[in-house]
Design an enzyme around this catalytic site. Structure first.
Site, mmCIF file in Angstrom:
data_model
loop_
_atom_site.group_PDB
_atom_site.id
_atom_site.type_symbol
_atom_site.label_atom_id
_atom_site.label_comp_id
_atom_site.label_asym_id
_atom_site.label_seq_id
_atom_site.Cartn_x
_atom_site.Cartn_y
_atom_site.Cartn_z
ATOM 1 C CD1 TRP A 1 -3.511 -10.245 5.052
ATOM 2 C CD2 TRP A 1 -2.788 -8.625 6.392
ATOM 3 N NE1 TRP A 1 -2.243 -9.902 4.637
ATOM 4 C CE2 TRP A 1 -1.780 -8.909 5.451
ATOM 5 C CE3 TRP A 1 -2.557 -7.633 7.351
ATOM 6 C CZ2 TRP A 1 -0.552 -8.231 5.431
ATOM 7 C CZ3 TRP A 1 -1.345 -6.960 7.331
ATOM 8 C CH2 TRP A 1 -0.357 -7.270 6.381
ATOM 9 C CG ASP B 1 -11.529 -5.797 5.741
ATOM 10 O OD1 ASP B 1 -12.125 -5.238 4.809
ATOM 11 O OD2 ASP B 1 -10.338 -6.171 5.652
ATOM 12 C CE1 TYR C 1 -5.954 -9.893 2.932
ATOM 13 C CE2 TYR C 1 -7.781 -9.891 4.473
ATOM 14 C CZ TYR C 1 -6.850 -9.200 3.724
ATOM 15 O OH TYR C 1 -6.823 -7.825 3.768
ATOM 16 C CD1 TRP D 1 -4.864 -1.419 4.823
ATOM 17 C CD2 TRP D 1 -3.114 -2.500 5.702
ATOM 18 N NE1 TRP D 1 -3.843 -1.384 3.898
ATOM 19 C CE2 TRP D 1 -2.761 -2.035 4.403
ATOM 20 C CE3 TRP D 1 -2.174 -3.221 6.440
ATOM 21 C CZ2 TRP D 1 -1.508 -2.260 3.838
ATOM 22 C CZ3 TRP D 1 -0.926 -3.453 5.877
ATOM 23 C CH2 TRP D 1 -0.594 -2.977 4.603
#
Length: 369
Positions: A54, A82, A87, A238
């Site tokens: 991300w 992940d 994104y 996260w």
């Protein structure tokens, strides 16, 4: 010399951690320097540190650097990756798929998510309707260059789609073999309970939730974690370093370092803004003696801290340089003494966000075309 210890929790001959392990998600298996934990009430093992892309792949860093970061993660023993289709509007998945090409698929755990707007962002290009989930998973599989997704996650809760429709779509993907396990992200305790009940009725497991969690952001501790422990759901957390603030590189009264996230105009600056007050930054600086005494960097202390929670299966780290991966991975297996944990709480004081209602703010109440 470190005064914290690395845990090598006992493992039975069958590969499961011994019954003396604390907490469902805390069951762990140790291979080499990287530890592996079970995800929820399942037999699925993932690395204690997950590499996430991300805000980096397809946007903030060049593809060559992104690939180097993925290679560094693999070299460090990370097997879990992940991402999400939203994104960089699908580009992050493409970059990750290219970076992992040639690796033994069975040795990897690939996570992605569905909810956010993608493509031209049309009226059905977002949310958790059967149509969007079905089309989104096919796009993710193509971009990730894989036949199946290990963990497919509802990136947010969709208030405009019946939960029954969403969970039925996930159940169908599991039966088709496109998805092995199902998780969610930033769901409240009530939403987790409802989703878990429907999953059971439909014959599959809801095994994970992906919330923000760090020393500074502890909103899941009051309601989400207790509910998850009851239901057999683990946390895949996260932002354990709070967008870089917990590294200590931002000093109160000083300009952010050149090239840091706080100076990034592509999204980083806005994400980190909430932590950039002098009060927060000054309190974070008080953590440095704790990290020094434990023989850890500030970043390692932050990552190790979230892994002390027995309901946390893995901490997602990101990187814009390969050396950041190697530094953060060193937090795997670290056990922080109770005295040090108390000092952390005292240092941060009332700048810590604990309000459980903040979780509900993460999911938009409407889907706009």
């Amino acid at each position: 010399m470190r005064c914290c210890v690395r845990s090598g929790r006992p493992v039975t001959a069958g590969g499961r951690a011994a019954a003396s392990d604390t907490g469902l998600a805390g069951r762990r298996v140790l291979y080499g320097s990287m530890e592996f934990r079970y995800l929820g009430a399942s037999g699925f093992k993932i690395s204690e540190i997950t590499y996430g892309n991300w805000l980096t792949h397809g946007s903030q860093v060049e593809n060559e650097t992104a690939t180097a970061c993925v290679r560094a993660a693999l070299d460090a023993g990370i097997s879990t990756f992940d991402t999400a289709d939203v994104y960089a509007n699908t580009r992050a998945e493409t970059v990750l798929g290219e970076a992992l090409k040639g690796e033994r698929r069975e040795s990897l755990e690939v996570f992605t998510k569905v909810f956010g707007p993608t493509g031209p962002k049309g009226h059905n290009d977002l949310g958790l309707s059967r149509k969007h989930i079905t089309e989104a998973v096919n796009g993710s599989l193509q971009r990730l260059q894989t036949d199946y997704i290990d963990l497919y996650q509802a990136h947010r809760y969709d208030y405009e789609t019946p939960l029954e429709e969403t969970m039925q779509a996930f159940a169908d993907l599991v039966r088709q073999g496109k998805v092995l396990y199902v998780g969610v992200s930033e769901w409240t305790s009530e939403q987790l309970r409802a989703g878990h009940a429907l999953a059971q009725q439909l014959g599959f497991q809801l095994i994970s939730n992906q919330p923000e969690y760090s020393m500074l952001w502890r909103v899941i501790e009051g309601e989400v974690v207790p509910t998850s422990e009851e239901l057999g759901i683990s946390q895949v957390v996260w932002s354990p370093i709070a967008q870089g603030v917990l590294t200590g590189k931002y000093v109160p009264g000083e300009q952010p370092p050149t090239g840091s996230r706080a100076t990034d105009d592509k999204g980083g600056r806005s994400m980190i803004a909430r932590w950039m007050s002098d009060d927060v930054l000054a309190r974070v600086q008080q953590l440095r003696p704790v990290a020094d005494e434990l023989g850890l960097s500030m970043a390692q202390l932050a990552v190790a801290w979230v892994l002390q929670n027995p309901n946390v299966s893995t901490a997602i780290i990101g990187a814009s340089r390969p050396e950041q991966v190697h530094e953060n991975v060193a937090a795997a297996g670290v056990r922080i003494p109770a005295e040090a944990l108390a000092r952390i709480d005292e240092a941060l004081g009332d700048v810590v966000e604990r309000d459980p209602s903040r979780t509900s703010e993460r999911s938009p109440k409407t889907r706009e075309a």
